[in-house]
Design a protein around this motif. Structure first.
Motif, PDB file in Angstrom:
ATOM      1  N   GLY A 252       0.797  -1.217   0.000  1.00 31.72           N
ATOM      2  CA  GLY A 252       0.000   0.000   0.000  1.00 31.72           C
ATOM      3  C   GLY A 252       0.829   1.266   0.000  1.00 31.72           C
ATOM      4  O   GLY A 252       0.393   2.299  -0.507  1.00 31.72           O
ATOM      5  N   GLY A 253       2.014   1.213   0.579  1.00 26.69           N
ATOM      6  CA  GLY A 253       2.852   2.407   0.699  1.00 26.69           C
ATOM      7  C   GLY A 253       3.035   2.766   2.156  1.00 26.69           C
ATOM      8  O   GLY A 253       2.051   2.964   2.873  1.00 26.69           O
ATOM      9  N   SER A 256       0.805   5.375   4.172  1.00 30.62           N
ATOM     10  CA  SER A 256      -0.415   5.703   3.442  1.00 30.62           C
ATOM     11  C   SER A 256      -1.571   4.862   3.977  1.00 30.62           C
ATOM     12  O   SER A 256      -1.636   3.653   3.742  1.00 30.62           O
ATOM     13  CB  SER A 256      -0.222   5.442   1.937  1.00 30.62           C
ATOM     14  N   GLY A 259      -3.824   3.578   1.095  1.00 29.74           N
ATOM     15  CA  GLY A 259      -3.153   2.476   0.418  1.00 29.74           C
ATOM     16  C   GLY A 259      -3.136   1.216   1.251  1.00 29.74           C
ATOM     17  O   GLY A 259      -3.288   0.102   0.735  1.00 29.74           O
ATOM     18  N   PHE A 303       0.580   3.212  -3.437  1.00 31.00           N
ATOM     19  CA  PHE A 303      -0.056   4.490  -3.141  1.00 31.00           C
ATOM     20  C   PHE A 303       0.840   5.409  -2.322  1.00 31.00           C
ATOM     21  O   PHE A 303       0.396   6.452  -1.852  1.00 31.00           O
ATOM     22  CB  PHE A 303      -1.372   4.264  -2.383  1.00 31.00           C
TER      23      PHE A 303
END
Length: 308
Positions: A252-253, A256, A259, A303
């Motif tokens: 997802g990051g 984040s 995300g 993300f």
């Protein structure tokens, strides 16, 4: 039973996994996003939530509804306070240095794990769900008379699993409201963006760090409480939770939250579906390969934003 009903059943099982995983991973992502701390002990907070749920239920000896309600209130609070204390006594003293915090949280991991082994024991123990009615699920087919519903034998889900999905969604919505619609959330986001500037404006960032670390641990513990009526509490259960949480956060990051939620949905659903049709081991292998590809082609996550 046809393939379609099996797929729907596997999807619902995956939704339960995704709901619990989202809570755990959001706590990990929140800690990293605000504090820039990689909390290797996060899985043990998940484990403590499950173990404390069993302890509270066993000590009360009341009905399953009262015992579970007490566990879902007490366990996340106790684990959150424990994590905040660990932040103040350990992480704060090493000035949140990235390398030293990894070593420190590894130490916290082993301390919590071994203390649980000594006090709780090596046995896996179940917690009775507050309700567990089996709900039959319908399916549809196109016959000679057009669209029609029928009830395949064995196609069902329990009411508790639906409760887990609903409870996780409610808590995640509450976290979103906290971060986006409250003064505390504004302070947390300001600390995340620029801790030195936030401190210059009078924000007590050390208190914010303790609060965030405790909140992340409480979310992991809540996940443990929710899952323990489905999976038994065991002192080694934090390992898989930590692995999947890191997989979700990396995909997802880092930092984040949106995300993390999307990645938790993807990983949780795929894990549930692959586990039903093939094996849980294959699901973990595929998730690990996805992480490797993300690290090679998009190191900041799907993300996340690239560091400047």
């Amino acid at each position: 039973m046809d393939f379609g009903p099996y797929l729907m059943l596997a999807t619902l099982e995956g939704a339960v996994t995704a709901a619990v995983l989202a809570l755990t991973a959001v706590g990990l992502s929140l800690v990293f996003g605000v504090m820039r701390v990689v909390n290797v002990a996060h899985g043990e907070f998940y484990m403590l939530g499950a173990v404390l749920a069993w302890v509270v239920s066993d000590m009360l000896g009341a009905g399953p509804v009262v015992s579970f309600a007490a566990a879902i209130l007490c366990a996340p609070l106790l684990v959150g306070l424990m994590a905040a204390l660990a932040d103040v006594t350990v992480l704060k003293r090493i000035d949140y240095d990235p390398e030293r915090t990894i070593v420190a949280t590894i130490g916290i991991l082993y301390i919590l794990q071994q203390l649980t082994l000594m006090g709780y024991g090596p046995d896996a123990r179940p917690v009775q769900p507050p309700f567990n009615h089996r709900l039959a699920l319908p399916w549809f087919e196109w016959g000679e008379n057009g669209f029609a519903l029928y009830w395949p034998w064995g196609l069902s889900i329990t009411s508790y699993k639906l409760f887990v999905i609903g409870a996780a969604l409610a808590v995640l919505l509450g976290i979103w409201v906290l971060l986006r619609r409250t003064r505390l959330g504004l302070i947390m986001r300001a600390t995340q963006m620029d801790g030195e500037m936030a401190q210059a404006f009078g924000i007590p960032i050390e208190r914010v760090y303790a609060l965030v670390f405790g909140l992340g641990a409480a979310l992991a513990a809540l996940s443990g409480v929710l899952i323990v009526p489905i999976q038994q509490a065991h002192y080694l259960m934090g390992g898989d939770a930590l692995l999947l949480s890191f997989i979700v956060v990396i995909i997802g990051g880092l930092g984040s939250l949106s995300g993390t939620l999307i990645a938790a949905l993807l990983i949780g659903m795929s894990d549930g579906i692959i586990s039903v049709f093939f094996s849980p081991t294959l699901a973990k292998i595929i998730a690990t390969l996805v992480v490797a590809m993300v690290l090679v082609f998009r190191p900041q996550g799907l993300f996340g934003t690239r560091a400047k």
